[in-house]
Design a protein around this motif. Structure first.
Motif, PDB file in Angstrom:
ATOM      1  N   SER B  90       0.828  -1.206   0.000  1.00  0.00           N
ATOM      2  CA  SER B  90       0.000   0.000   0.000  1.00  0.00           C
ATOM      3  C   SER B  90       0.861   1.255   0.000  1.00  0.00           C
ATOM      4  N   LYS B  91       1.970   1.226   0.723  1.00  0.00           N
ATOM      5  CA  LYS B  91       2.813   2.422   0.781  1.00  0.00           C
ATOM      6  C   LYS B  91       3.523   2.668  -0.553  1.00  0.00           C
ATOM      7  N   GLU B  92       3.851   1.567  -1.233  1.00  0.00           N
ATOM      8  CA  GLU B  92       4.460   1.728  -2.554  1.00  0.00           C
ATOM      9  C   GLU B  92       3.436   2.359  -3.504  1.00  0.00           C
ATOM     10  N   ALA B  93       2.204   1.894  -3.376  1.00  0.00           N
ATOM     11  CA  ALA B  93       1.137   2.439  -4.219  1.00  0.00           C
ATOM     12  C   ALA B  93       0.981   3.930  -3.962  1.00  0.00           C
ATOM     13  N   ARG B  94       1.033   4.309  -2.716  1.00  0.00           N
ATOM     14  CA  ARG B  94       0.911   5.733  -2.350  1.00  0.00           C
ATOM     15  C   ARG B  94       2.030   6.550  -3.009  1.00  0.00           C
ATOM     16  N   MET B  95       3.226   5.964  -3.037  1.00  0.00           N
ATOM     17  CA  MET B  95       4.366   6.650  -3.621  1.00  0.00           C
ATOM     18  C   MET B  95       4.152   6.862  -5.125  1.00  0.00           C
ATOM     19  N   ILE B  96       3.673   5.794  -5.767  1.00  0.00           N
ATOM     20  CA  ILE B  96       3.438   5.902  -7.214  1.00  0.00           C
ATOM     21  C   ILE B  96       2.321   6.913  -7.481  1.00  0.00           C
ATOM     22  N   GLN B  97       1.277   6.833  -6.676  1.00  0.00           N
ATOM     23  CA  GLN B  97       0.163   7.767  -6.858  1.00  0.00           C
ATOM     24  C   GLN B  97       0.637   9.205  -6.684  1.00  0.00           C
ATOM     25  N   SER B  98       1.524   9.380  -5.733  1.00  0.00           N
ATOM     26  CA  SER B  98       2.014  10.720  -5.431  1.00  0.00           C
ATOM     27  C   SER B  98       2.760  11.315  -6.624  1.00  0.00           C
ATOM     28  N   ARG B  99       3.401  10.450  -7.406  1.00  0.00           N
ATOM     29  CA  ARG B  99       4.140  10.934  -8.575  1.00  0.00           C
ATOM     30  C   ARG B  99       3.212  11.363  -9.703  1.00  0.00           C
ATOM     31  N   GLN B 100       1.939  11.012  -9.567  1.00  0.00           N
ATOM     32  CA  GLN B 100       1.000  11.269 -10.648  1.00  0.00           C
ATOM     33  C   GLN B 100       0.061  12.432 -10.376  1.00  0.00           C
ATOM     34  N   THR B 101       0.279  13.121  -9.295  1.00  0.00           N
ATOM     35  CA  THR B 101      -0.637  14.220  -8.999  1.00  0.00           C
ATOM     36  C   THR B 101       0.150  15.425  -8.518  1.00  0.00           C
ATOM     37  N   TRP B 103      -0.916  17.262  -6.127  1.00  0.00           N
ATOM     38  CA  TRP B 103      -1.184  17.396  -4.692  1.00  0.00           C
ATOM     39  C   TRP B 103      -0.141  16.625  -3.886  1.00  0.00           C
ATOM     40  N   GLU B 104       0.116  17.122  -2.695  1.00  0.00           N
ATOM     41  CA  GLU B 104       0.922  16.333  -1.762  1.00  0.00           C
ATOM     42  C   GLU B 104      -0.057  15.413  -1.015  1.00  0.00           C
ATOM     43  N   LEU B 105       0.044  14.124  -1.285  1.00  0.00           N
ATOM     44  CA  LEU B 105      -0.961  13.206  -0.739  1.00  0.00           C
ATOM     45  C   LEU B 105      -0.781  12.988   0.761  1.00  0.00           C
ATOM     46  N   VAL B 106      -1.866  13.138   1.508  1.00  0.00           N
ATOM     47  CA  VAL B 106      -1.826  12.877   2.953  1.00  0.00           C
ATOM     48  C   VAL B 106      -3.021  12.004   3.349  1.00  0.00           C
ATOM     49  N   SER B 107      -2.856  11.238   4.438  1.00  0.00           N
ATOM     50  CA  SER B 107      -3.915  10.297   4.837  1.00  0.00           C
ATOM     51  C   SER B 107      -4.653  10.742   6.086  1.00  0.00           C
ATOM     52  N   GLY B 108      -4.384  11.934   6.556  1.00  0.00           N
ATOM     53  CA  GLY B 108      -4.991  12.386   7.817  1.00  0.00           C
ATOM     54  C   GLY B 108      -6.509  12.442   7.784  1.00  0.00           C
ATOM     55  N   LYS B 121     -10.722 -12.486   1.299  1.00  0.00           N
ATOM     56  CA  LYS B 121     -10.619 -13.956   1.386  1.00  0.00           C
ATOM     57  C   LYS B 121      -9.213 -14.385   1.755  1.00  0.00           C
ATOM     58  N   GLN B 122      -8.242 -13.600   1.352  1.00  0.00           N
ATOM     59  CA  GLN B 122      -6.840 -13.941   1.656  1.00  0.00           C
ATOM     60  C   GLN B 122      -6.437 -13.582   3.069  1.00  0.00           C
ATOM     61  N   GLY B 123      -7.116 -12.627   3.638  1.00  0.00           N
ATOM     62  CA  GLY B 123      -6.766 -12.163   4.990  1.00  0.00           C
ATOM     63  C   GLY B 123      -6.411 -10.691   4.978  1.00  0.00           C
ATOM     64  N   LEU B 124      -7.049  -9.944   5.883  1.00  0.00           N
ATOM     65  CA  LEU B 124      -6.883  -8.492   5.867  1.00  0.00           C
ATOM     66  C   LEU B 124      -5.753  -7.997   6.747  1.00  0.00           C
ATOM     67  N   TRP B 125      -5.258  -8.855   7.643  1.00  0.00           N
ATOM     68  CA  TRP B 125      -4.360  -8.358   8.675  1.00  0.00           C
ATOM     69  C   TRP B 125      -3.147  -7.586   8.141  1.00  0.00           C
ATOM     70  N   PRO B 126      -2.448  -8.072   7.080  1.00  0.00           N
ATOM     71  CA  PRO B 126      -1.276  -7.320   6.626  1.00  0.00           C
ATOM     72  C   PRO B 126      -1.611  -5.870   6.263  1.00  0.00           C
ATOM     73  N   TYR B 127      -2.815  -5.648   5.726  1.00  0.00           N
ATOM     74  CA  TYR B 127      -3.192  -4.284   5.313  1.00  0.00           C
ATOM     75  C   TYR B 127      -3.636  -3.465   6.517  1.00  0.00           C
ATOM     76  N   VAL B 128      -4.370  -4.132   7.410  1.00  0.00           N
ATOM     77  CA  VAL B 128      -4.830  -3.445   8.622  1.00  0.00           C
ATOM     78  C   VAL B 128      -3.628  -3.061   9.485  1.00  0.00           C
ATOM     79  N   ASP B 129      -2.656  -3.935   9.533  1.00  0.00           N
ATOM     80  CA  ASP B 129      -1.437  -3.683  10.299  1.00  0.00           C
ATOM     81  C   ASP B 129      -0.780  -2.371   9.853  1.00  0.00           C
ATOM     82  N   THR B 130      -0.674  -2.171   8.539  1.00  0.00           N
ATOM     83  CA  THR B 130      -0.075  -0.924   8.018  1.00  0.00           C
ATOM     84  C   THR B 130      -0.917   0.282   8.415  1.00  0.00           C
ATOM     85  N   LEU B 131      -2.234   0.098   8.343  1.00  0.00           N
ATOM     86  CA  LEU B 131      -3.113   1.225   8.678  1.00  0.00           C
ATOM     87  C   LEU B 131      -2.959   1.618  10.150  1.00  0.00           C
ATOM     88  N   ILE B 132      -2.822   0.608  11.021  1.00  0.00           N
ATOM     89  CA  ILE B 132      -2.689   0.890  12.458  1.00  0.00           C
ATOM     90  C   ILE B 132      -1.347   1.562  12.739  1.00  0.00           C
TER      91      ILE B 132
END
Lengths: 363, 385
Positions: B90-101, B103-108, B121-132
C-alpha cells in the motif's frame, strides 16, 4: 524569612512530577508483562511506593525536617558522600533529559517526522532551564496552572463508556504475561517522582505536611492510573494492548466530538506542560544535590551546565526504541536511588539522635 | 538582564521550528477513501479518491481525462480526483500515486477503506497492520468490504451522489447510527481480531447501478472472510453482539395457518445475555437471551394489535420468528467456524483459564448446544387502536 511550600503546592507539584513520565505507555507494560488484568499490578507498585514514602516520612520525623544533605554530612565525611551525590545527580539529570527525549520522539512520530530531534531537545532544554531558574516556588505555582491545562483530559475517557466491556477484562489475573519481576521494574518508573520530596525538606515546614502531600499525590496518581488502565483493558483487548506502543495516545486519537475529530496532536501538545514540570523539577533536584559537591559554584551556571550535559547525553540514543531502552535502564537506576537514598539516611539517623541527645545532656 | 537578552535571541529559534516541516493546506491532497483489490498476479490494485476542495455543490461534469502512465491511471471526476495504481504494497502504491498528482498526498482525513472480496478472502491483517502503524491514519477509519472489485466503486461516477468518498461515508455512518450494521472502525476490527473469544465482522457494499447498497455483513475467521449474512439480518446480528438502542426490523411470522403476517418493529431496544453451562453429554451449552422491546407501527396480518390478548399472541409469534432467525444466523456462523457474536468471551469468562486454553473454541462452537430465547414486548403500537 524563606517562603515555604503550601500543602496544595507540594501535592500538585509531586503529582505532576510523577505523572510526567511513561504516562502514554504504561498500559502496554501492564499487558505485556502481566497479561490479563495487568492493571492490578499498579496496586503492587502503589504498595511499594507507599512504603517508600513512609521511609521518607520517617526521615522527616527523625531528622526534624532538616536538609537530608546536612543529615548525611553530619555523620559521613563529605568525600565519602561524593560518589553517592554523583550517582544521584547523574540519575536525576538523565531521568529529566530522557523524559524530555521520549516526549520529543513521540512528537516527532505524530507530527514532525523529518525534523531532527536535537532541534526540539534544545528548545525543550531551554524551556526547562528557564523554568528551573525560577526556583522551586515558582515551579510549584506553574505546576498548579499546568495541572488545570491537562487534568480535564481525564474526562475525555468518559467518551469510551459505550465501547467499554467488563467481559473484555476477563476474570483471569496475570495470565499470558511474561516476567512479573521485570514488569514491576518497568512499571515502577510511572510512580517515580515522589522521592524528590526528600530534597524539598528545607522548603517546607509543619504546615506543608510534606509527607502527607507525597502520600496523597501518590494516591491520586494511582487512582488516575487505575482509571486509565481499566478503560484501556475494557476498550482494547489485552492481547491487542501488548502490541500498542502508546495505548493512551491511541485512546485519545479515537475521541470524536460532533464538531471535530483527530485532535490527538492538540491533546498531546498539552502534555508538554506536565512533561516540562517533571523535567524542570528533576533538574532542580539534581542541581540541589550537585551544589553539595561544588558548593561555591553559581546555582544558575551549574543548572545550565548540567542541563546542557544531560541534553547532550540524551542525544546519543537516536531512535525511539533506543530512547525507550535508555529510559528503562534509567528507570531501574531511579528505583535504586528512590529506595537507596532513604535507606542510607535511615541508617545514619539513629546515630545522630543518640548524638543529639548526649549533646543536649552535656550542655 | 543577560538571560533575558539570551531568551530574546533564542525565542525565534523556537518559533522557527515550525518552518521545518510545512504543510500548506492548498497544496495537500486529502485522500478520504481508498480501496484494495488483489490482482491475479498477486499484486495490489489500489485506488485513492481525493475530493475537490471546492465542495459538494460543485458540478464539474468532467470527462475522464485518463492519462495512462505506466501502470497508473488518473482521471478527473466529479468532485474529486481518482488515482489508480498497481503495486506490491500500500505504501508503494501511495508513492506511485504521489508521482501522478500535483497534490501532496496525505492520509490524515482518510475516513473509509474498502477491501475487494479477493483481498478479504486472503486475509486483511497485513493491510490493517499498516493502517494501524501509520500515526497519521485515524483509528476511527471505517472498514468495509465490496462485493466485487472495490476499485471499480471509486472509479465509477454516481451522478446522484457527487463525491463518492463522502457518499459512502455518510451511508455507512447513517446505517451504523440506525444499527442496521455493526460499527467497524479500524480499532474495532483490530480489537476483535486480537480477542480470542470473538471474530470480526464487516459491512459489505455493492454497486447497485445508480447507488451503492449495503448488501450484507461479512463474517470473518480471524482476518479471513468466510461467509456473509444478508443485510436484512443486520439488526439481528447487532442484537446478538450486544446492546441495541434504536433498531428497525421487519418480521415475517405465520399467521394462524392462513399465510404470513408482516410486522415492522421500530425503535427497537434489546439486551443480550449469555448463560453458559453444560449439557447432559458434558458439552458446553450457551443460552442466549434477548430482551426485546419495540413499537409496532405497521402490521399486516389477521391479529388485532389493539386487543391485549391478540397482541400477546403477536408478541409470542414475533419472539418465535426472531428466535428462528437468530438460530439460523448462529448456525451459519457455526458451520463456518466463525464466532461473530462473541459467545466465546462468555464461555472463556465462565470456564476458567486452563479449561479455555485446552479448548479449541472454534470446534467447540461448531458442536456446542446453543439456544436462543427471546422475550418480546411491544411497548406501543402507535396512536390508533
Amino acid at each position: 524569612m524563606q517562603e515555604k511550600l503550601s500543602y496544595t503546592q507540594a501535592l500538585i507539584l509531586l503529582y505532576i512530577v510523577q505523572a510526567g513520565l511513561v504516562l502514554f505507555r504504561f498500559p502496554q507494560v501492564e499487558a505485556q508483562y502481566f497479561g490479563s488484568n495487568g492493571w492490578s499490578a499498579l496496586l503492587i507498585c502503589f504498595a511499594a511506593s507507599t512504603l517508600n514514602i513512609l521511609m521518607v516520612a520517617g526521615i522527616y520525623k527523625l531528622g526534624q525536617g532538616k536538609s537530608v544533605y546536612d543529615i548525611l554530612e553530619r555523620t559521613i565525611p563529605r568525600v565519602l558522600l561524593f560518589p553517592v551525590y554523583f550517582a544521584v545527580v547523574a540519575v536525576w539529570a538523565m531521568m529529566a533529559s530522557l523524559a524530555a527525549k521520549e516526549y520529543i520522539h513521540i512528537l516527532k512520530m505524530v507530527a514532525f517526522p523529518t525534523i531532527h530531534s536535537s532541534v526540539f531537545m534544545i528548545v525543550l532544554g531551554l524551556l526547562a532551564y528557564y523554568l528551573y531558574g525560577k526556583g522551586i516556588y515558582s515551579i510549584s505555582k506553574a505546576a498548579i496552572v499546568f495541572l488545570f491545562l491537562t487534568v480535564w483530559m481525564t474526562l475525555l475517557l468518559l467518551f469510551f463508556f459505550s465501547d467499554f466491556r467488563w467481559s473484555r477484562l476477563t476474570p483471569f489475573l496475570f495470565r499470558e504475561g511474561t516476567d512479573y519481576v521485570k514488569g514491576f521494574f518497568n512499571l515502577y518508573p510511572a510512580f517515580l517522582g515522589y522521592e524528590l520530596s526528600l530534597v524539598l525538606f528545607p522548603y517546607s515546614d509543619k504546615k506543608t505536611k510534606l509527607t502527607q502531600a507525597a502520600f496523597m499525590a501518590n494516591l491520586y496518581l494511582t487512582l488516575l492510573y487505575v482509571y486509565v488502565s481499566i478503560i484501556c483493558f475494557g476498550v482494547f483487548h489485552y492481547n491487542q494492548l501488548k502490541h500498542k506502543l502508546f495505548p493512551v495516545l491511541d485512546l485519545l486519537a479515537a475521541v470524536k466530538f460532533p464538531f471535530m475529530e483527530r485532535i490527538e496532536n492538540l491533546f498531546y501538545g498539552f502534555f508538554l506542560f506536565a512533561n516540562i514540570v517533571t523535567v524542570a523539577v528533576y533538574y532542580w533536584s539534581a542541581v540541589e544535590t550537585g551544589l553539595r559537591i561544588v558548593p561555591k559554584m553559581n546555582r544558575k551556571l551549574l543548572g545550565f551546565v548540567l542541563i546542557a550535559a544531560a541534553t547532550g547525553v540524551a542525544a546519543i540514543p537516536d531512535t525511539l526504541m533506543e530512547t525507550e531502552e535508555w529510559l528503562r535502564e534509567i528507570g531501574y537506576a531511579g528505583f535504586v536511588v528512590s529506595f537507596g537514598f532513604p535507606l542510607i539516611l535511615l541508617a545514619v539517623l539513629p546515630f545522630q539522635r543518640r548524638k543529639g541527645k548526649s549533646g543536649l545532656e552535656s550542655t | 538582564m543577560k538571560a533575558r537578552k539570551l531568551a530574546l535571541l533564542l525565542l525565534p529559534l523556537a518559533a522557527l521550528c515550525g518552518c521545518g516541516q510545512q504543510r500548506v493546506l492548498e497544496r495537500l491532497g486529502f485522500i478520504n477513501i481508498n480501496s484494495y483489490d488483489l490482482l491475479p498476479d498477486g499484486q495490489l490494485k489500489m485506488v485513492a479518491f481525493i475530493p475537490k476542495i471546492t465542495g459538494e455543490g460543485d458540478s464539474q461534469t468532467g470527462e475522464s481525462s485518463s492519462g495512462q502512465t505506466g501502470n497508473v491511471q488518473m482521471s478527473g471526476q466529479t468532485s474529486g480526483e481518482v488515482l489508480t495504481t498497481t503495486a506490491h504494497s500500500s505504501k508503494e502504491a501511495r508513492m506511485i500515486q504521489s508521482r501522478q498528482t500535483n497534490w501532496e498526498l496525505v492520509s490524515g482525513q482518510l475516513r473509509n477503506t474498502l477491501f475487494g472480496i479477493s483481498v478479504a478472502k486472503q486475509g486483511l491483517w497485513p493491510y490493517v497492520d499498516t493502517l494501524i502503524r501509520d500515526p497519521t491514519i485515524s483509528p476511527r477509519l471505517k472498514l468495509s468490504i465490496v462485493d466485487g472489485e472495490a476499485g471499480d466503486m471509486l472509479n465509477k461516477n454516481y451522478p446522484q451522489h457527487p463525491g463518492v468518498g463522502r457518499y459512502i461515508d455518510r451511508l455507512l455512518e447513517k446505517e451504523i447510527q440506525d444499527q442496521g450494521i455493526p460499527r467497524v472502525l479500524l480499532y474495532d476490527f483490530e480489537r476483535d481480531y486480537f480477542d480470542d473469544g470473538l471474530d470480526p465482522v464487516m459491512p459489505i457494499l455493492k454497486d447497485a447501478g445508480d447507488n451503492v447498497e449495503i448488501s450484507g455483513i461479512a463474517l470473518f475467521r480471524d482476518d479471513k472472510y468466510v461467509a456473509r449474512i444478508d443485510s436484512k439480518d443486520g439488526v439481528l446480528l447487532h442484537m446478538l453482539r450486544g446492546k441495541t438502542r434504536n433498531g428497525e426490523i421487519n418480521i415475517e411470522a405465520p399467521d394462524g395457518g392462513k399465510g404470513l403476517s408482516h410486522a415492522m418493529l421500530s425503535s427497537l431496544a434489546s439486551n443480550r445475555k449469555f448463560k453458559v453451562g453444560k449439557d447432559a453429554a458434558g458439552r458446553i451449552s450457551v443460552r442466549i437471551t434477548l430482551d426485546v422491546e419495540a413499537s409496532v407501527l405497521e402490521y399486516m396480518g389477521e391479529l388485532k394489535i389493539g386487543d391485549d390478548r391478540q397482541r400477546a399472541k403477536l408478541e409470542a409469534l414475533i419472539a418465535e420468528s426472531l428466535k428462528d432467525r437468530a438460530e439460523n444466523l448462529i448456525d451459519l456462523m457455526r458451520k463456518n467456524r466463525a464466532d461473530g457474536i462473541g459467545a466465546g468471551t462468555a464461555v472463556r469468562n465462565h470456564i476458567g483459564y486452563a479449561a479455555w486454553k485446552n479448548m479449541n473454541w472454534r470446534e467447540e462452537w461448531a458442536g456446542a448446544k446453543i439456544t436462543v430465547h427471546v422475550k418480546m414486548k411491544i411497548n406501543n403500537f402507535g396512536k390508533f387502536r
